[in-house]
Every structure is written in structure tokens, then in C-alpha cells.
Design an enzyme around this catalytic site. Structure first.
Site, short mmCIF file in Angstrom:
data_model
loop_
_atom_site.label_atom_id
_atom_site.label_comp_id
_atom_site.label_asym_id
_atom_site.label_seq_id
_atom_site.Cartn_x
_atom_site.Cartn_y
_atom_site.Cartn_z
N SER A 14 -11.54 4.03 -60.42
CA SER A 14 -12.11 2.60 -59.92
C SER A 14 -12.32 1.47 -58.86
O SER A 14 -12.60 1.34 -60.77
CB SER A 14 -11.72 4.49 -58.10
OG SER A 14 -12.87 4.17 -58.38
N ASP A 186 -24.88 -0.81 -53.12
CA ASP A 186 -24.91 -1.39 -51.72
C ASP A 186 -24.29 0.32 -51.40
O ASP A 186 -23.39 0.89 -50.30
CB ASP A 186 -23.19 -1.38 -51.29
CG ASP A 186 -21.97 -1.29 -52.39
OD1 ASP A 186 -22.07 -0.12 -53.27
OD2 ASP A 186 -20.95 -2.60 -52.99
N HIS A 189 -22.18 0.95 -55.12
CA HIS A 189 -21.51 0.97 -56.73
C HIS A 189 -22.97 0.40 -57.41
O HIS A 189 -23.36 0.22 -56.79
CB HIS A 189 -20.53 -0.39 -56.34
CG HIS A 189 -19.23 -0.30 -55.78
ND1 HIS A 189 -18.76 -0.85 -55.07
CD2 HIS A 189 -18.18 -0.21 -55.80
CE1 HIS A 189 -17.65 -0.07 -54.55
NE2 HIS A 189 -17.35 0.25 -55.58
#
Length: 254
Positions: A14, A186, A189
Site C-alpha cells: 500500500s 504523520d 508513513h
């Protein structure tokens, strides 16, 4: 397709995969380490869960492909672990289905070639505080570190059952002081430091694996590595072979 086919290392996952070539990401680092040794192929799909991954396995990894990857590094689980949304929409996948999907991905990759090696990355930790600061105005998700732990452990258990290599990202990242901001930009990530930790773990797994042929970067041949009169010339008047990535120092990888 260009000539001089090198081994292919496919990164399949992803957003942690899709974004792995920016911000000093782990995909870019692997491409540097394996320069002239293997081609790092990116198959990253931001926002995806294991359910969507299963749906495209035959397209991304067709069994009749003329050339199969030497290594596939798989990451799904973080989005699956997001809490269910009230609308019924969103990336959440119930834990039993995630476990079954992980098995399906592993079985498919093992079936494409007896020479294809597989490493799974478990779900990394999440910082709820940082998610709230950086992402709450963009997406409506509840992603907790505890849910990441549960899905991480499920991935690792499947890998143990199937005798597959895995990186315990949930644990590795949290070994760092202030990991919430040092390793995550964040809450989800990776920062450059987070990517460096992941690369160290991947290289450790590859180095310790008893694979033939070895996929450890130091054990792999370097393309066109022979000495040449066209190489740069040293102050002593000899040519310097510059084919290896660690020649100029500042190369912390083992």
C-alpha cells in the site's frame, strides 16, 4: 523491457510501498544498495488493503510470465487494521479475513516459481496523536497502535506457519526513542529514519536467509564490474574501479 536482465525485487503493498521512493524512502535506498545487481520494481497502491491485493494477484504476478521475480517484499495490514467506519465504507478488513488474505498472497507468490523468495512486512506502529495532527482534516479514520499490533502479530503468525521470512516492523520501529516523530512523519508513513530502520531489517533477513542463490547484496554479482582503462585515474596513476556502491564512503549498509 531492456536487455541484460537482472534479478527483480518487487515491492508490493500500500502507501508505505508507493511512497518508498520519496523522502529518502526505503525503496530508493534498496535501489541504491542493489545498483547494478538487481532491479527494484515498485508495485505500490496507496490506500489498499489485503482484500484489494488478493483481487489483482494474477495481474500483478501472472503465473505465465516469462520472467518471475527473485524476491517479493509484501506489505499489507495497516489499512486493514483501521477501525470500521460507520458508513460501511473504508479500508477495514476483519482480522480473520486479513489472515486468510495474507495466506492467499503467500500461496500465490510461492506458486509462481520455486526460485521466488518472499518477505512479509508486518504492520508498523501508529501514533494516534500524530494522525490527529496531520491527517484528521483529510481522512476520517481511527487507526490505533493496538490494532496495528494485533494485525502485525497475525501477519507474523501466518509467516511462521508457512515458513516465510518476515520483518516485525511493529516492534522494530518502537525500539527508537520518540519513535512517533523520529520514525513517522504523520503517524503512519515513514520519515527517512523510519525507512533506514526498515532497510536494516530487510538486509538482516536477506543476509541470514539460507537462499540459493543468495540475494544479499554483497554476495550478488555486479554488472560490468571488470576493470577498464576507461575507469577514473587515481593520483598514483592507476585506474579506480568505481562499480561498487560503497566505494566513496558514507555507505552505512551491511
Amino acid at each position: 523491457m531492456v536487455g541484460l536482465q537482472r534479478p527483480q525485487f518487487v515491492l508490493f503493498g500500500s502507501s508505505i510501498v508507493q511512497l518508498s521512493y520519496i523522502n529518502e524512502g526505503w525503496g530508493a535506498i534498496l535501489a541504491h544498495i542493489y545498483a547494478r545487481k538487481a532491479d527494484i520494481v515498485l508495485r505500490g497502491y496507496s490506500g489498499w488493503n489485503s482484500r484489494r491485493a488478493v483481487q489483482v494477484l494474477d495481474q500483478v504476478f501472472p503465473k505465465d510470465a516469462a520472467i518471475q521475480p527473485s524476491l517479493v517484499i509484501v506489505y499489507f495490514g495497516g489499512n486493514d487494521s483501521v477501525h470500521p467506519h460507520a458508513t460501511g465504507l473504508g479500508p477495514h478488513v476483519p482480522l480473520p479475513e486479513y489472515i486468510e488474505n495474507t495466506r492467499k498472497i503467500a500461496m500465490h507468490l510461492k506458486s509462481i516459481s520455486d526460485k521466488t523468495r518472499v518477505i512479509f512486512l508486518s504492520a508498523p506502529p501508529a501514533s494516534e496523536e500524530q494522525i490527529g495532527i496531520h491527517l484528521s482534516d483529510k481522512i476520517d479514520i481511527v487507526r490505533t497502535n493496538e490494532s496495528c499490533r494485533i494485525y502485525s502479530e497475525a501477519c507474523l503468525e501466518v509467516c511462521r506457519e508457512m515458513n516465510l521470512k518476515a520483518v516485525d516492523l511493529w516492534t522494530a520501529i518502537q525500539q527508537v526513542d520518540n519513535w512517533e516523530t523520529v520514525c513517522l512523519k504523520d503517524g503512519i508513513h515513514f520519515t527517512p529514519e523510519g525507512s533506514r530502520i526498515l532497510v536494516k531489517e530487510i538486509l538482516r533477513v536477506i543476509k541470514e536467509a539460507h537462499w540459493e542463490p543468495s540475494l544479499y547484496w554483497k554476495a550478488m554479482p555486479t554488472e560490468f564490474s571488470e576493470d577498464s582503462p576507461y575507469d577514473p585515474v587515481s593520483r598514483e596513476g592507476n585506474t579506480v574501479n568505481v562499480s561498487e556502491p560503497d566505494l566513496f564512503g558514507d555507505f552505512p549498509w551491511e
